[in-house]
Design a protein around this motif. Sequence first.
Motif, short mmCIF file in Angstrom:
data_model
loop_
_atom_site.label_atom_id
_atom_site.label_comp_id
_atom_site.label_asym_id
_atom_site.label_seq_id
_atom_site.Cartn_x
_atom_site.Cartn_y
_atom_site.Cartn_z
N GLN A 182 7.07 -37.51 31.08
CA GLN A 182 7.56 -36.11 30.81
C GLN A 182 8.61 -36.14 29.77
N GLN A 183 9.52 -37.11 29.47
CA GLN A 183 10.57 -36.99 28.54
C GLN A 183 10.01 -37.49 27.24
N VAL A 184 9.00 -38.57 27.17
CA VAL A 184 8.41 -39.02 26.05
C VAL A 184 7.68 -37.94 25.32
N TYR A 185 6.96 -36.96 26.38
CA TYR A 185 5.97 -35.82 25.65
C TYR A 185 6.69 -35.07 25.21
N LEU A 186 7.99 -34.56 25.58
CA LEU A 186 8.96 -33.66 24.90
C LEU A 186 9.40 -34.32 23.44
N GLU A 187 9.68 -35.58 23.65
CA GLU A 187 10.09 -36.05 22.18
C GLU A 187 8.99 -35.88 21.31
N ARG A 188 7.87 -36.11 21.46
CA ARG A 188 6.61 -36.21 20.77
C ARG A 188 6.33 -34.84 20.41
N ALA A 189 6.53 -33.94 21.46
CA ALA A 189 6.35 -32.50 20.95
C ALA A 189 7.23 -32.00 19.86
N GLN A 190 8.41 -32.47 19.88
CA GLN A 190 9.30 -32.12 18.94
C GLN A 190 9.19 -32.65 17.58
N ALA A 191 8.51 -33.81 17.35
CA ALA A 191 8.11 -34.47 16.23
C ALA A 191 7.09 -33.41 15.78
N VAL A 192 6.12 -33.20 16.25
CA VAL A 192 5.18 -32.07 15.95
C VAL A 192 5.59 -30.75 15.18
N LEU A 193 6.30 -30.17 16.24
CA LEU A 193 6.85 -28.80 16.03
C LEU A 193 8.31 -28.90 16.52
N PHE A 194 9.29 -28.85 15.80
CA PHE A 194 10.78 -28.73 16.38
C PHE A 194 11.44 -27.69 16.49
N ARG A 195 11.83 -27.35 17.60
CA ARG A 195 12.91 -25.99 17.97
C ARG A 195 13.89 -26.69 19.02
N PRO A 196 14.98 -26.18 18.97
CA PRO A 196 16.13 -26.85 19.66
C PRO A 196 15.82 -26.36 21.04
N ALA A 197 15.69 -27.46 22.26
CA ALA A 197 15.33 -27.12 23.36
C ALA A 197 15.81 -28.48 24.05
N GLY A 198 16.29 -28.32 25.26
CA GLY A 198 16.84 -29.30 26.23
C GLY A 198 15.97 -29.99 27.20
N ASN A 199 14.96 -29.11 27.25
CA ASN A 199 13.78 -29.51 28.44
C ASN A 199 12.50 -28.77 28.18
N LEU A 200 11.42 -29.18 28.69
CA LEU A 200 10.37 -28.57 28.31
C LEU A 200 10.18 -27.16 28.62
N GLU A 201 10.78 -26.77 29.72
CA GLU A 201 10.69 -25.38 29.99
C GLU A 201 11.34 -24.43 28.79
N GLU A 202 12.32 -24.94 28.27
CA GLU A 202 13.21 -24.20 26.93
C GLU A 202 11.99 -24.34 25.86
N TYR A 203 11.42 -25.65 25.90
CA TYR A 203 10.45 -25.86 24.66
C TYR A 203 9.23 -24.75 24.69
N TYR A 204 8.76 -24.70 25.83
CA TYR A 204 7.67 -23.71 26.16
C TYR A 204 8.01 -22.37 25.37
N GLY A 205 9.22 -21.81 25.86
CA GLY A 205 9.63 -20.55 25.19
C GLY A 205 9.93 -20.57 23.86
N GLN A 206 10.30 -21.45 23.39
CA GLN A 206 10.70 -21.68 21.93
C GLN A 206 9.29 -21.50 21.10
N ILE A 207 8.09 -22.20 21.69
CA ILE A 207 6.92 -22.46 20.84
C ILE A 207 6.19 -21.17 20.94
N ARG A 208 6.44 -20.15 22.20
CA ARG A 208 5.87 -19.05 22.06
C ARG A 208 6.34 -18.29 21.10
#
Length: 472
Positions: free
Chosen positions: A296-322
């Motif tokens: 799960q952590q590796v998924y987040l790290e790779r997702a940040q490489a594709v599209l980076f927004r500051p997020a400490g976890n996946l839940e925050e990242y989902y919101g940032q991408i929206r």
Amino acid sequence: MRTTPARLWLLTVASVLVVAGLSVSAGSALEQARNGVEVLGEDAGPQAMATTELYLALAGMDAHVADVLLMGTDHGLGSGRESAEEQYEASRTRANEALLQAASLTEGDSIEERNVQAVLDGLGEYERVAGEALLLNDEAEAPPGEVDGAALERYREGSRLMHTDLMPKAFNLGLGSSAIVRANHEEGQDALVLGLLRVGGTGVLAIGVLAGFQIYLSRRFRRRLNVPLLAATALTTALTAGVVLTLDAAGGAQSRAKEEGLDAAMALARAEAVATDMQADQSRYLLDPELADNHQQVYLERAQAVLFRPAGNLEEYYGQIREVADAYPDLPGEGVQPGEDGQDTDPGTLGYLGEDARDSLLPTERGALGEVLSAYDTLQDEDRRMRELSEDGDRSGAIDARMDIAHHQEGAFTDYTDALDRLIELHGEQFASGIDSGERSLSVWAWLLPTGTLLVLALLAAGARPRLAEYR
């Protein structure tokens, strides 16, 4: 040189020499420009794109193996085991083709050649280990999501080989190819600038000598104009200006082809490769519960490489991408976002699909990136749904959700890659257009320069000969 005939001969010979010098200088500069366009368009550029494809192909191979293991005995999950195996074979074929291209590109570079050979050897080892994992799982008749222990260990071994050895080497080959393209381009641009200076300097000298010849004739023979010599001067001016403008246009077209076409397409191809590995992390998350948190952590790290927004976890990242998908074509974090200490608190929207991807497009083309971002947001929504089902204990539902994401016709990941492929194709068209524009602007000079030079010399002879004949 005190006599008029001697001065006439001196000016005539000098005029011939500077016109010939201009022709040689222009021909050399145009040839260098043609070589630069040809190398980018037919050699280094396409080969560099092929090496970038290697990383994508390797990521696809491991992803499809993970999907087949996750299916277990239910071969009808998602788009089915047969489809996953076909896609695995397609990825393997693409990897082999990309390795052949990489071998061609790195010929003569002993270090890179060894890297290509190492990837080729390692690929054979990976196929052997992955095949054993699938065989063990089939023999154990493992149900969906309950991978046989021995099969899981073999898969871990193969995936570790893929991610710690093969894919890093493939990624570095892509970076090396990009460096070769960049070095060739910079060398070509430097040569182009020198060519512009040479042509401009030689042209000014030729125009000056011809103008001086014209002035001498008008004063010595009391005639206002020598029409052939005037025409030769005008044509020399036109040839100089034409070659300078063509070289400048060819350099601009080559830069656009590289920066807005090739560079952008390669970055997006990397985005597709990393996202392929991301969605494989979803399968690994489900088939390997012991290492689920790590996946799960590796998924987040790779997702940040594709599209980076500051997020400490996946839940925050989902919101940032929206927020990114909703705000586009504006992007969150643009400009300075000062905090209490006056420092910028938001690094912006970065990664392969971030600000650089948008800025490489014309305003009329930016809708294509909007489609990619929307599809990427949907992919994150589906990822959230899969993980929520898993955390709620609905393992079967989570596996179904994962297989829906990976469905090769209707899945969220397919929608994302389709949108991304359209954007890559758009940049590919920009690359081809830039190369074509450069080639067309240069090709006309293959006949125009020698024809123009001969015409200038003929006019020069027509202007000087009657004056020389007066002193025979």
